[in-house]
Design a protein around this motif. Structure first.
Motif: not given
Length: 229
Positions: A106-114
Protein backbone atom coordinates in the motif's frame (compact mmCIF):
# COMPACT_ATOMS: atom_id res chain seq x y z
CA UNK A 1 22.94 25.99 -18.29
CA UNK A 2 24.64 23.64 -20.77
CA UNK A 3 27.87 23.92 -18.78
CA UNK A 4 25.94 23.05 -15.64
CA UNK A 5 24.41 19.98 -17.31
CA UNK A 6 27.87 18.83 -18.48
CA UNK A 7 29.30 19.37 -15.00
CA UNK A 8 26.50 17.38 -13.33
CA UNK A 9 26.90 14.58 -15.88
CA UNK A 10 30.66 14.35 -15.26
CA UNK A 11 30.23 14.36 -11.47
CA UNK A 12 27.62 11.60 -11.64
CA UNK A 13 29.80 9.55 -14.01
CA UNK A 14 32.88 9.76 -11.79
CA UNK A 15 30.83 8.95 -8.67
CA UNK A 16 29.24 5.91 -10.28
CA UNK A 17 32.58 4.68 -11.60
CA UNK A 18 34.28 4.92 -8.21
CA UNK A 19 31.45 3.24 -6.32
CA UNK A 20 30.86 0.55 -8.91
CA UNK A 21 34.54 -0.45 -8.97
CA UNK A 22 34.27 -1.79 -5.40
CA UNK A 23 30.70 -3.12 -5.52
CA UNK A 24 29.11 -6.06 -7.41
CA UNK A 25 27.03 -4.81 -10.32
CA UNK A 26 24.42 -5.92 -12.82
CA UNK A 27 23.34 -4.65 -16.24
CA UNK A 28 19.56 -4.34 -16.47
CA UNK A 29 16.75 -2.93 -18.60
CA UNK A 30 13.59 -1.43 -17.09
CA UNK A 31 10.48 -0.38 -19.00
CA UNK A 32 7.86 1.75 -17.25
CA UNK A 33 4.51 2.19 -19.02
CA UNK A 34 2.01 4.26 -17.08
CA UNK A 35 -1.20 6.20 -17.66
CA UNK A 36 -3.30 8.85 -15.96
CA UNK A 37 -6.98 8.48 -16.86
CA UNK A 38 -9.27 11.43 -16.08
CA UNK A 39 -12.42 10.45 -14.19
CA UNK A 40 -14.13 13.81 -14.74
CA UNK A 41 -13.71 16.85 -17.04
CA UNK A 42 -11.60 19.04 -14.77
CA UNK A 43 -9.09 16.14 -14.31
CA UNK A 44 -9.05 16.84 -10.58
CA UNK A 45 -9.80 13.14 -10.02
CA UNK A 46 -7.80 10.60 -12.01
CA UNK A 47 -6.93 6.91 -12.09
CA UNK A 48 -3.24 5.94 -12.29
CA UNK A 49 -2.12 2.61 -13.80
CA UNK A 50 1.42 1.31 -14.24
CA UNK A 51 3.25 -1.82 -15.39
CA UNK A 52 7.01 -2.15 -15.16
CA UNK A 53 8.93 -5.25 -16.36
CA UNK A 54 12.60 -5.35 -15.36
CA UNK A 55 15.18 -7.53 -17.10
CA UNK A 56 18.18 -8.42 -14.87
CA UNK A 57 21.16 -10.77 -14.46
CA UNK A 58 23.04 -8.94 -17.24
CA UNK A 59 19.86 -8.86 -19.36
CA UNK A 60 19.53 -12.66 -19.29
CA UNK A 61 16.40 -13.13 -17.15
CA UNK A 62 13.26 -11.37 -16.05
CA UNK A 63 13.76 -10.10 -12.50
CA UNK A 64 10.30 -8.70 -11.75
CA UNK A 65 7.14 -7.29 -13.25
CA UNK A 66 5.67 -4.53 -11.08
CA UNK A 67 2.00 -3.56 -11.25
CA UNK A 68 0.52 -0.46 -9.63
CA UNK A 69 -2.80 1.36 -9.46
CA UNK A 70 -3.80 4.49 -7.57
CA UNK A 71 -6.47 7.11 -7.16
CA UNK A 72 -5.14 10.64 -7.78
CA UNK A 73 -6.56 13.91 -6.48
CA UNK A 74 -5.07 17.15 -7.89
CA UNK A 75 -6.40 20.18 -5.97
CA UNK A 76 -4.18 22.44 -8.13
CA UNK A 77 -1.91 22.22 -11.18
CA UNK A 78 1.12 22.05 -8.87
CA UNK A 79 -0.07 19.51 -6.31
CA UNK A 80 -1.16 15.87 -6.68
CA UNK A 81 -2.05 13.33 -3.98
CA UNK A 82 -1.90 9.58 -4.66
CA UNK A 83 -3.13 6.58 -2.70
CA UNK A 84 -2.51 3.22 -4.27
CA UNK A 85 -1.74 -0.50 -4.29
CA UNK A 86 1.22 -2.32 -5.85
CA UNK A 87 2.02 -5.95 -6.58
CA UNK A 88 5.81 -6.29 -7.01
CA UNK A 89 6.87 -9.97 -7.03
CA UNK A 90 10.63 -10.68 -7.31
CA UNK A 91 11.81 -13.69 -9.35
CA UNK A 92 15.57 -13.61 -8.57
CA UNK A 93 17.48 -13.32 -5.29
CA UNK A 94 20.63 -11.22 -4.71
CA UNK A 95 22.78 -14.01 -6.27
CA UNK A 96 20.48 -14.10 -9.35
CA UNK A 97 19.15 -17.56 -8.51
CA UNK A 98 15.49 -18.37 -9.09
CA UNK A 99 13.73 -17.52 -5.84
CA UNK A 100 10.16 -16.26 -6.08
CA UNK A 101 9.24 -13.78 -3.36
CA UNK A 102 5.83 -12.18 -3.43
CA UNK A 103 5.42 -8.58 -2.29
CA UNK A 104 2.34 -6.40 -2.00
CA UNK A 105 2.33 -2.73 -1.05
CA UNK A 106 0.00 0.00 0.00
CA UNK A 107 1.45 3.40 -0.82
CA UNK A 108 0.77 7.13 -0.63
CA UNK A 109 2.49 9.95 -2.54
CA UNK A 110 2.56 13.72 -2.58
CA UNK A 111 3.89 15.34 -5.78
CA UNK A 112 4.65 19.05 -6.13
CA UNK A 113 5.63 20.73 -9.42
CA UNK A 114 7.17 24.17 -9.93
CA UNK A 115 8.94 26.05 -12.77
CA UNK A 116 12.07 27.81 -11.52
CA UNK A 117 15.20 29.14 -13.28
CA UNK A 118 14.02 27.73 -16.60
CA UNK A 119 13.75 24.20 -15.17
CA UNK A 120 10.57 22.20 -14.57
CA UNK A 121 11.01 20.82 -11.03
CA UNK A 122 9.17 17.91 -9.45
CA UNK A 123 9.42 16.78 -5.82
CA UNK A 124 7.85 13.48 -4.80
CA UNK A 125 7.47 12.13 -1.27
CA UNK A 126 6.22 8.55 -1.09
CA UNK A 127 5.42 6.26 1.83
CA UNK A 128 5.09 2.49 1.38
CA UNK A 129 3.75 -0.30 3.57
CA UNK A 130 5.40 -3.46 2.22
CA UNK A 131 4.00 -6.95 2.89
CA UNK A 132 6.79 -9.31 1.82
CA UNK A 133 6.63 -13.10 1.64
CA UNK A 134 8.61 -14.96 4.35
CA UNK A 135 8.87 -11.95 6.68
CA UNK A 136 7.24 -11.43 10.06
CA UNK A 137 5.58 -8.05 9.59
CA UNK A 138 5.01 -4.94 7.52
CA UNK A 139 8.09 -3.03 6.35
CA UNK A 140 7.61 0.74 6.12
CA UNK A 141 9.74 2.62 3.59
CA UNK A 142 10.00 6.34 2.80
CA UNK A 143 11.12 7.63 -0.60
CA UNK A 144 12.09 11.16 -1.61
CA UNK A 145 12.75 12.12 -5.24
CA UNK A 146 13.88 15.39 -6.81
CA UNK A 147 13.51 15.65 -10.60
CA UNK A 148 14.35 18.41 -13.05
CA UNK A 149 13.52 18.79 -16.74
CA UNK A 150 15.32 21.38 -18.87
CA UNK A 151 13.56 22.19 -22.19
CA UNK A 152 15.77 22.43 -25.28
CA UNK A 153 12.95 23.55 -27.59
CA UNK A 154 10.73 26.63 -27.50
CA UNK A 155 7.63 24.43 -27.21
CA UNK A 156 9.10 22.58 -24.22
CA UNK A 157 8.35 19.24 -25.91
CA UNK A 158 12.01 18.15 -26.00
CA UNK A 159 14.81 18.44 -23.48
CA UNK A 160 16.94 16.79 -20.81
CA UNK A 161 15.72 15.31 -17.55
CA UNK A 162 17.47 14.03 -14.44
CA UNK A 163 16.42 12.78 -11.04
CA UNK A 164 17.75 11.49 -7.75
CA UNK A 165 15.68 9.34 -5.38
CA UNK A 166 16.72 8.06 -1.96
CA UNK A 167 14.83 5.30 -0.10
CA UNK A 168 14.94 4.68 3.64
CA UNK A 169 13.41 1.77 5.57
CA UNK A 170 11.87 2.85 8.87
CA UNK A 171 11.69 -0.55 10.62
CA UNK A 172 13.37 -3.95 10.41
CA UNK A 173 11.49 -7.19 9.71
CA UNK A 174 12.80 -10.71 10.29
CA UNK A 175 13.81 -12.18 6.95
CA UNK A 176 13.21 -8.88 5.20
CA UNK A 177 14.59 -5.34 4.89
CA UNK A 178 16.68 -3.93 7.73
CA UNK A 179 16.05 -0.45 9.05
CA UNK A 180 18.02 2.44 7.58
CA UNK A 181 19.29 3.27 4.09
CA UNK A 182 17.78 1.04 1.41
CA UNK A 183 18.86 2.42 -1.97
CA UNK A 184 19.61 5.49 -4.08
CA UNK A 185 18.49 5.89 -7.69
CA UNK A 186 20.03 8.35 -10.20
CA UNK A 187 18.68 8.98 -13.71
CA UNK A 188 19.78 11.14 -16.64
CA UNK A 189 18.58 11.26 -20.25
CA UNK A 190 16.49 13.04 -22.90
CA UNK A 191 12.74 13.43 -22.87
CA UNK A 192 10.26 14.33 -25.58
CA UNK A 193 6.51 14.80 -25.65
CA UNK A 194 4.08 13.94 -28.45
CA UNK A 195 0.60 15.33 -27.78
CA UNK A 196 -0.33 13.91 -24.33
CA UNK A 197 2.41 11.26 -24.10
CA UNK A 198 5.87 11.84 -22.60
CA UNK A 199 8.83 9.57 -23.40
CA UNK A 200 12.09 9.26 -21.46
CA UNK A 201 15.15 7.13 -22.30
CA UNK A 202 18.40 7.21 -20.37
CA UNK A 203 20.85 5.78 -17.89
CA UNK A 204 19.66 4.84 -14.42
CA UNK A 205 22.16 3.89 -11.72
CA UNK A 206 20.76 2.28 -8.58
CA UNK A 207 22.83 1.50 -5.50
CA UNK A 208 21.00 -1.19 -3.54
CA UNK A 209 21.13 -2.88 -0.15
CA UNK A 210 18.81 -5.87 -0.35
CA UNK A 211 17.70 -7.54 2.90
CA UNK A 212 20.96 -6.88 4.76
CA UNK A 213 24.46 -5.58 4.12
CA UNK A 214 24.90 -7.05 0.62
CA UNK A 215 25.40 -4.08 -1.72
CA UNK A 216 24.97 -3.96 -5.46
CA UNK A 217 24.91 -1.48 -8.35
CA UNK A 218 22.33 -1.85 -11.09
CA UNK A 219 23.34 -0.14 -14.36
CA UNK A 220 20.04 0.24 -16.16
CA UNK A 221 18.81 1.30 -19.58
CA UNK A 222 15.55 2.89 -18.48
CA UNK A 223 12.62 3.54 -20.82
CA UNK A 224 9.49 5.36 -19.67
CA UNK A 225 6.22 6.03 -21.50
CA UNK A 226 3.70 8.22 -19.66
CA UNK A 227 0.25 8.74 -21.19
CA UNK A 228 -2.57 11.10 -20.23
CA UNK A 229 -6.15 10.34 -21.23
Amino acid sequence: MRRLVRYVTLCVSFTLANLASATPSDIEQWTNINAHIALERSETLRLYLEIQPRQGDDLQRLGTVQHQAALVISPSRSLSLYTGYAWTPVFLNAEYHRDYRDEQRLWQSVIYREDLLGIQWLVRLRQEQRMIMRTNGTSNRSRLMLKGSYPLSTSGDFGLTWSDEVMYTLNATTGGPVSGYDRNRLFFGPYWRIERTRYEVGYLGEHQKRFGDDERWAHVLAVSVSCNF
